[in-house]
Design an enzyme around this catalytic site. Structure first.
Site, PDB file in Angstrom:
ATOM      1  N   THR A 121      28.861 -35.287 -36.192  1.00 13.06           N
ATOM      2  CA  THR A 121      29.086 -35.938 -34.900  1.00 13.06           C
ATOM      3  C   THR A 121      27.789 -36.148 -34.138  1.00 13.06           C
ATOM      4  O   THR A 121      26.836 -35.362 -34.270  1.00 13.06           O
ATOM      5  CB  THR A 121      30.048 -35.066 -34.055  1.00 13.06           C
ATOM      6  OG1 THR A 121      30.045 -35.553 -32.715  1.00 13.06           O
ATOM      7  CG2 THR A 121      29.602 -33.616 -34.011  1.00 13.06           C
ATOM      8  N   TYR A 145      31.615 -27.533 -29.743  1.00 18.92           N
ATOM      9  CA  TYR A 145      32.028 -28.467 -30.795  1.00 18.92           C
ATOM     10  C   TYR A 145      30.794 -28.975 -31.556  1.00 18.92           C
ATOM     11  O   TYR A 145      30.710 -28.873 -32.787  1.00 18.92           O
ATOM     12  CB  TYR A 145      32.805 -29.636 -30.182  1.00 18.92           C
ATOM     13  CG  TYR A 145      33.002 -30.794 -31.110  1.00 18.92           C
ATOM     14  CD1 TYR A 145      33.712 -30.640 -32.294  1.00 18.92           C
ATOM     15  CD2 TYR A 145      32.464 -32.046 -30.809  1.00 18.92           C
ATOM     16  CE1 TYR A 145      33.879 -31.712 -33.164  1.00 18.92           C
ATOM     17  CE2 TYR A 145      32.635 -33.116 -31.675  1.00 18.92           C
ATOM     18  CZ  TYR A 145      33.337 -32.944 -32.844  1.00 18.92           C
ATOM     19  OH  TYR A 145      33.489 -33.999 -33.702  1.00 18.92           O
TER      20      TYR A 145
END
Ligand code: UDP
Length: 332
Positions: A121, A145
């Site tokens: 990501t 995250y």
């Protein structure tokens, strides 16, 4: 392709990006074997190969599936992906994303699987000083995250050096939109992503949109993101897998359009596409959100031959709107 070469284990293949990628894999002649705990994924989204239910942290279940299918390649989507939730419950993110990926890497090692494409990501970059973001940008995540995904990139790099497991990390910017054929789309529970929430606000199926932060250092004060169509992401996975097969894959590629849109611009585009008013209100910032994330995906263009073809903002929203109008799951 031989049987074991054709078979690709797709963890999280019942999820949003995973299921679109299974469709792309099948079109390219692969057999996707989905491994998913169905916590966030959907059985109805598994249409192109078998479904094996299992938790990514469960080494013995993974061993069973590797023994049955003998995949040489793995596409690893399974994991948790809500920035806000990761700030509130980081342990869960490290548990699923890091411990889960480690269990998978160990199983690959034990069963001789040689290639892995990992769903990473842009959140691994944090709030970079320089835009657009190239792969060499320092990775300094600002939420758990992003941190969890960066840790997995590191684990896979170490497994590459120590055990010869070839890997590449695809660093997605903001996945959005739905299958143009109408077979698949975004269906999260809870839904926290901007575009489905804006569409829900437009149709009245969800409450008015809460705009998280209107005081960012951006032209209209709202956050800017680089939205990339999920089927363009899916196509990139097939190209990355082929590059791994040919031994030409690099360690990481950014996947985005290079064009950023603010939350306000997404609201305006949705009003344009749907012809509806979008009720929204200004709310405080969401913890963990950087102001601007926009990709430089030159490497994916040059090395993988990947070019997004469905990622105009209006095309993304039109496809998501068509899916939204089909109603709620289960979808046939
Ligand atoms: N956002 C928002 N309201 C919402 C959900 C998201 O204003 O209800 C904003 C969020 O702050 C971010 C952008 O929309 O700037 C995209 O958020 P999303 O959760 O879709 O993806 P993320 O960037 O967190 O991966």
């Amino acid at each position: 392709m031989e049987t074991s070469q054709r078979t690709v284990l797709v963890t999280g293949g019942a999820g949003y990006i995973g299921s679109h990628t299974c469709k792309a894999l099948a079109s390219a002649g692969y057999l996707p074997v989905v491994y998913d705990n169905l916590l966030h994924g959907h059985e109805w989204a598994v249409k192109w190969g078998p479904l094996e239910r299992g938790d990514i942290r469960d080494g013995s279940r993974l061993a069973e599936v590797f023994t049955t299918y003998k995949p040489v390649s793995v596409l690893h989507f399974a994991g948790l992906a809500y920035v806000g939730q990761s700030v509130l419950d980081p342990g869960r993110y490290y548990e699923f994303n890091v411990a889960g990926s480690l269990a998978l890497a160990q199983a690959m090692r034990e069963h001789g699987a040689k290639r892995i494409v990992f769903s990473s990501t842009c959140a691994t970059y944090g709030s970079p000083e320089k835009l657009p973001i190239g792969e060499e940008t320092p990775q300094r995540p600002i939420n758990p995250y992003g941190a969890s995904k960066l840790m997995v990139e590191r684990i896979l790099a170490d497994f590459r050096r120590a055990h010869g497991i070839c890997s590449t990390a695809l660093r997605y910017f903001n996945a959005a939109g739905a299958d143009i054929g109408g077979e698949l789309g975004e269906d999260h529970d809870p839904e926290t992503h901007l575009i489905p929430l804006v569409l829900g606000a437009a149709s009245g199926r969800r409450p008015p949109l809460a705009v998280f932060g209107t005081d960012y250092d951006t032209p209209d004060g709202t956050c800017i993101r680089d939205y990339i169509h999920v089927s363009d992401l899916a196509a990139a996975h097939v190209l990355a897998l082929r590059a791994l097969e040919h031994g030409t894959a690099l360690d990481a590629y950014n996947l985005g359009t290079g064009q950023g849109y603010s939350v306000r611009e997404v609201i305006d585009a949705t009003a344009r596409v749907t012809g509806l008013d979008i009720p929204f209100s200004a709310c405080p910032r969401r913890p963990g959100d950087p102001a601007v994330l926009v990709s430089d995906a030159t490497r994916a263009h040059q090395e993988l031959g990947w070019w997004p073809s469905l990622s105009e903002l209006d095309t993304i929203i039109r496809s998501a709107w068509a899916w939204h109008q089909r109603g709620s799951s289960p979808r046939g």
